[in-house]
Scaffold this motif. Structure first.
Motif, PDB file in Angstrom:
ATOM      1  N   GLU A   1       0.780  -1.284  -0.114  1.00  0.00           N
ATOM      2  CA  GLU A   1      -0.064   0.019   0.015  1.00  0.00           C
ATOM      3  C   GLU A   1       0.975   1.355  -0.095  1.00  0.00           C
ATOM      4  O   GLU A   1       0.232   2.347  -0.047  1.00  0.00           O
ATOM      5  N   ARG A   2       2.143   0.855   0.346  1.00  0.00           N
ATOM      6  CA  ARG A   2       2.912   2.218   0.257  1.00  0.00           C
ATOM      7  C   ARG A   2       3.783   2.697  -1.064  1.00  0.00           C
ATOM      8  O   ARG A   2       3.702   3.952  -1.403  1.00  0.00           O
ATOM      9  N   SER A   3       4.178   1.589  -1.800  1.00  0.00           N
ATOM     10  CA  SER A   3       5.007   2.074  -2.897  1.00  0.00           C
ATOM     11  C   SER A   3       5.204   0.732  -3.830  1.00  0.00           C
ATOM     12  O   SER A   3       5.175  -0.315  -3.189  1.00  0.00           O
ATOM     13  N   ASP A   4       5.166   0.885  -5.072  1.00  0.00           N
ATOM     14  CA  ASP A   4       5.563  -0.364  -5.931  1.00  0.00           C
ATOM     15  C   ASP A   4       7.027  -0.755  -5.861  1.00  0.00           C
ATOM     16  O   ASP A   4       7.562  -1.869  -6.393  1.00  0.00           O
ATOM     17  N   ARG A   5       7.914   0.013  -5.481  1.00  0.00           N
ATOM     18  CA  ARG A   5       9.184  -0.122  -5.139  1.00  0.00           C
ATOM     19  C   ARG A   5       9.655  -0.158  -3.770  1.00  0.00           C
ATOM     20  O   ARG A   5       9.170   0.239  -2.801  1.00  0.00           O
ATOM     21  N   PHE A   6      10.863  -1.013  -3.555  1.00  0.00           N
ATOM     22  CA  PHE A   6      11.315  -1.094  -2.020  1.00  0.00           C
ATOM     23  C   PHE A   6      11.852   0.434  -1.841  1.00  0.00           C
ATOM     24  O   PHE A   6      12.629   1.144  -2.395  1.00  0.00           O
ATOM     25  N   ASP A   7      11.270   0.898  -0.787  1.00  0.00           N
ATOM     26  CA  ASP A   7      11.695   2.314  -0.274  1.00  0.00           C
ATOM     27  C   ASP A   7      11.974   2.368   1.385  1.00  0.00           C
ATOM     28  O   ASP A   7      11.501   1.941   2.319  1.00  0.00           O
ATOM     29  N   PRO A   8      13.411   2.334   1.625  1.00  0.00           N
ATOM     30  CA  PRO A   8      14.057   2.317   2.892  1.00  0.00           C
ATOM     31  C   PRO A   8      13.536   3.518   3.722  1.00  0.00           C
ATOM     32  O   PRO A   8      13.478   3.050   5.019  1.00  0.00           O
ATOM     33  N   GLU A   9      13.067   4.439   3.166  1.00  0.00           N
ATOM     34  CA  GLU A   9      12.456   5.682   4.162  1.00  0.00           C
ATOM     35  C   GLU A   9      10.955   5.003   4.733  1.00  0.00           C
ATOM     36  O   GLU A   9      10.498   5.477   5.780  1.00  0.00           O
ATOM     37  N   GLN A  10      10.330   4.090   3.873  1.00  0.00           N
ATOM     38  CA  GLN A  10       8.837   3.592   4.418  1.00  0.00           C
ATOM     39  C   GLN A  10       9.269   2.556   5.513  1.00  0.00           C
ATOM     40  O   GLN A  10       8.349   2.164   6.051  1.00  0.00           O
ATOM     41  N   THR A  11      10.343   1.827   5.190  1.00  0.00           N
ATOM     42  CA  THR A  11      10.642   0.755   6.124  1.00  0.00           C
ATOM     43  C   THR A  11      11.974   0.974   6.720  1.00  0.00           C
ATOM     44  O   THR A  11      12.865   0.063   6.756  1.00  0.00           O
ATOM     45  N   ARG A  12      12.114   2.033   7.540  1.00  0.00           N
ATOM     46  CA  ARG A  12      13.448   2.399   7.963  1.00  0.00           C
ATOM     47  C   ARG A  12      13.795   1.438   9.185  1.00  0.00           C
ATOM     48  O   ARG A  12      14.968   1.154   9.379  1.00  0.00           O
ATOM     49  N   LEU A  13      12.899   0.615   9.776  1.00  0.00           N
ATOM     50  CA  LEU A  13      13.198  -0.235  10.808  1.00  0.00           C
ATOM     51  C   LEU A  13      14.117  -1.536  10.236  1.00  0.00           C
ATOM     52  O   LEU A  13      14.698  -2.172  11.078  1.00  0.00           O
ATOM     53  N   TRP A  14      13.972  -1.901   9.042  1.00  0.00           N
ATOM     54  CA  TRP A  14      14.573  -2.816   8.437  1.00  0.00           C
ATOM     55  C   TRP A  14      15.951  -2.608   7.833  1.00  0.00           C
ATOM     56  O   TRP A  14      16.846  -3.315   7.483  1.00  0.00           O
ATOM     57  N   ARG A  15      16.229  -1.358   7.999  1.00  0.00           N
ATOM     58  CA  ARG A  15      17.672  -0.972   7.459  1.00  0.00           C
ATOM     59  C   ARG A  15      18.777  -1.609   8.273  1.00  0.00           C
ATOM     60  O   ARG A  15      19.666  -2.224   7.582  1.00  0.00           O
TER      61      ARG A  15
END
Length: 201
Positions: free
Chosen positions: A34-48
């Motif tokens: 629901e956030r983006s069609d590409r992997f976006d580190p800013e949307q999933t910062r906890l996974w960095r």
């Protein structure tokens, strides 16, 4: 010929020095997000930080306890694109049951792998035999998807262990058997991802 030159360049090129999350941002498309069609580190910062551990030789085991909607599937899609392209090694992804693992592979992982351009030249030539609902046999490694059970955790020797929804794993002791699949490889990376729940063993 250009194709031979391209092959030669790929074979002598050094591995990417990008952080795995930055590499994924450049190359990975995700499904049903629901956030983006590409992997976006800013949307999933906890996974960095977790993804960075895959480029850190010292880290062997990771445990992530997270709520629903925290991007667990997106993380698994991204890192499973990075592995065959940058740091190959045999993979075992384990979810609650065989159908759960196969459904995720069919609806999420396979689509992400297909869209990842750095993997284009790595697909097996005989797709019918090498790509199945529960496995991909790459020329240089394999990926196996299955339920957390003794049958799937026997007779496999892997570099990367990926455990999903570990709180549902039964009977007790499955985590120990899953960890044993590394045979204590120095370069092993095992990640256990789950919501909070009962002790899995």
């Amino acid at each position: 010929p250009a194709s031979m030159l391209d092959t030669f360049r790929r074979n002598i090129a050094p591995p990417s020095d990008l952080h795995p999350a930055d590499w994924a941002a450049k190359h990975v498309f995700v499904e049903n997000s629901e956030r983006s069609d590409r992997f976006d580190p800013e949307q999933t910062r906890l996974w960095r930080k977790v993804m960075g551990c895959y480029a850190d030789y010292e880290t062997k085991h990771m445990v992530c306890i997270l709520p629903t909607g925290a991007g667990k599937s997106t993380f698994f899609e991204a890192i499973n694109c990075w592995i065959p392209a940058v740091s190959p090694g045999s993979v075992l992804y384990a979810s609650q049951t065989n159908p759960d693992a196969e459904l995720w592979g069919e609806t999420r992982l396979m689509k992400a792998l297909r869209k990842c351009k750095p993997l284009d030249h790595l697909w097996p030539s005989n797709l019918r035999n090498a790509v199945r609902r529960d496995a991909i046999i790459w020329p240089h490694m394999f990926m196996v998807l299955g339920g957390a059970n003794r049958s799937n955790f026997q007779e496999k020797s892997i570099t990367y262990g990926m455990g999903d929804e570990a709180w549902t794993w039964k009977p007790r002791g499955m985590v120990k058997e899953w960890l044993a699949r590394s045979h204590n490889r120095e370069n092993r990376k095992f990640v256990l991802v789950s919501q909070a729940g009962e002790v899995a063993g």
